[in-house]
Design an enzyme around this catalytic site. Structure first.
Site, short mmCIF file in Angstrom:
data_model
loop_
_atom_site.label_atom_id
_atom_site.label_comp_id
_atom_site.label_asym_id
_atom_site.label_seq_id
_atom_site.Cartn_x
_atom_site.Cartn_y
_atom_site.Cartn_z
N TYR A 1 0.81 -1.09 0.14
CA TYR A 1 0.14 0.06 -0.13
C TYR A 1 0.82 1.34 0.27
O TYR A 1 0.47 2.43 -0.39
CB TYR A 1 -0.83 -0.11 1.21
N LYS B 1 3.81 -15.22 3.20
CA LYS B 1 3.89 -16.05 1.83
C LYS B 1 5.34 -16.36 1.43
O LYS B 1 5.82 -15.92 0.47
CB LYS B 1 3.09 -15.26 0.84
N ASP C 1 -2.33 -18.39 2.44
CA ASP C 1 -3.50 -19.02 1.75
C ASP C 1 -4.08 -20.05 2.76
O ASP C 1 -5.24 -20.23 2.93
CB ASP C 1 -3.30 -19.59 0.53
N ASP D 1 -5.25 -6.90 6.06
CA ASP D 1 -6.45 -6.09 5.43
C ASP D 1 -7.51 -7.29 5.08
O ASP D 1 -8.70 -7.35 5.33
CB ASP D 1 -6.23 -5.53 4.11
N ASP E 1 -11.16 -8.83 7.37
CA ASP E 1 -12.49 -8.73 6.83
C ASP E 1 -13.04 -10.24 6.54
O ASP E 1 -14.22 -10.21 7.17
CB ASP E 1 -12.40 -8.12 5.49
#
Length: 356
Positions: A142, A190, A222, A246, A250
């Site tokens: 970001y 990851k 994942d 993020d 959610d």
């Protein structure tokens, strides 16, 4: 005690839900003999409309000089639907995080007995789930540069960047919180694909021996996404980088049954910010139907994390629990029964605290 609160209601339902949180905080300080001084400021789309900047200098100065920031939501469809927009509300949120040094977002995820049936997951999977997600906020894709498009506009690029120092401070925070809870830390990355994730794992493994009482596991993102849905009770504290956090937090909102119930705290170098995890929900703006509980619970975190007032935060949580048990809820969790308005829920919570 007197505390200065910067109020950044923002866009969409932000002003409505923040208004209910203020009812609750006023009731709390009246009961416990504190004093709050509120000062409102612009952020998001409304700030763009007023001054052309989603996080004006005046807003930042207010935040820096306050004891805490109570934040609503930002975002507006006219920006979402315009990919060519040069200035966006979300840029204000990123700027606030960067300028305030808000490097850690704390998102507690837990269930409410009276709402377990609202989760799309089976009751036996979610009943008793209680964990903390710690998301790094000021690094990663970001904020990484370069970012943009080629001259012909046909290729876009983003850069994910992390330094060892950025990783160390957030991972140490994860270990510290795990030590206060059930002493289990899950570090999500990851590392089989990304160089930044391999640095995350390298730094984490270097720190790990300093906390011998903490059980540590490393999990690819994942797999973590799958485990959140199939076995959420396995987690205690989860720490991860910005974009992964993020998405995962959610996803975790389905455990509680409603995104409208999940608060968060963003902490770091300067003033901490307390906000619901949901967005501005523009379709509901001005209709007095939005769920204020996530914002109210964010205020509870404000008392606890910013002011160290644990009894005050506990009473707010108790009030929310009792409102759910009494069925005083907004339409998102009314389950076909009577739905109360945003302000009616706020009034009920205020009255409960006043008479507790």
């Amino acid at each position: 005690m007197k505390y200065k609160i910067a109020v950044l209601a923002g866009d969409g339902i932000g002003p409505e839900i923040v208004a209910q949180a203020r009812k609750v905080t006023d009731a709390i300080v009246a009961k416990f003999g504190h004093e709050l001084e509120y000062t409102e400021a612009l952020v998001g789309a409304v700030a763009i409309d007023e001054v052309g900047n989603p996080y004006p200098d005046e807003t930042h100065e207010l935040c820096m000089n306050s004891d805490a920031v109570l934040f609503g939501a930002i975002g507006h469809p006219r920006f979402d639907n315009d990919p060519s927009a040069k200035v966006r509300p979300e840029q204000g949120l990123l700027a606030m995080r960067k300028k305030l040094g808000l490097y850690a977002n704390l998102r507690p995820v837990n269930t409410f007995k009276s709402l377990i049936h609202k989760s799309p997951l089976k009751t036996e999977l979610v009943d008793g789930a209680d964990f903390m997600c710690i998301r790094e906020l000021t690094g990663g894709i970001y904020f990484g540069r370069p970012q943009g498009r080629t001259e012909d506009g046909q290729t876009a690029y983003d850069t994910c960047v992390y330094s060892a120092d950025e990783i160390e401070r957030i991972v140490r925070l994860g270990f510290e919180y795990a030590g206060k809870r059930r002493k289990k830390l899950t570090i999500v990355d990851k590392a089989n694909v990304l160089a930044t994730s391999r640095l995350w794992r390298e730094v984490s493994q270097r720190i790990e021996p300093e906390f011998p009482d903490i059980e540590v596991e490393y999990m690819f993102v994942d797999n973590a996404a799958m485990q959140l849905i199939t076995w959420p009770k396995r987690f205690d504290v989860m720490v991860t980088e910005n974009m992964f956090g993020d998405i995962l937090t959610d996803e975790a909102s389905v455990i509680s049954g409603s995104m409208g119930m999940l608060p968060s705290a963003s902490i770091g170098v300067h003033t901490s910010v307390f906000e619901p995890i949901h967005g501005s929900y523009p379709q509901a703006a001005g209709k007095n139907i939005a769920n204020p509980c996530a914002t109210v619970l964010s205020a509870a975190m404000m008392f606890e994390y910013a002011f160290g007032l644990m009894k005050e935060g506990a009473l707010i949580r108790e009030a929310v629990d009792k409102s759910l048990e009494a069925g005083v809820v907004t339409e998102d969790i009314a389950d076909g029964k009577k739905a109360y308005s945003t302000s009616e829920v706020g009034d009920w919570l205020e009255n409960y605290i006043q008479n507790a």
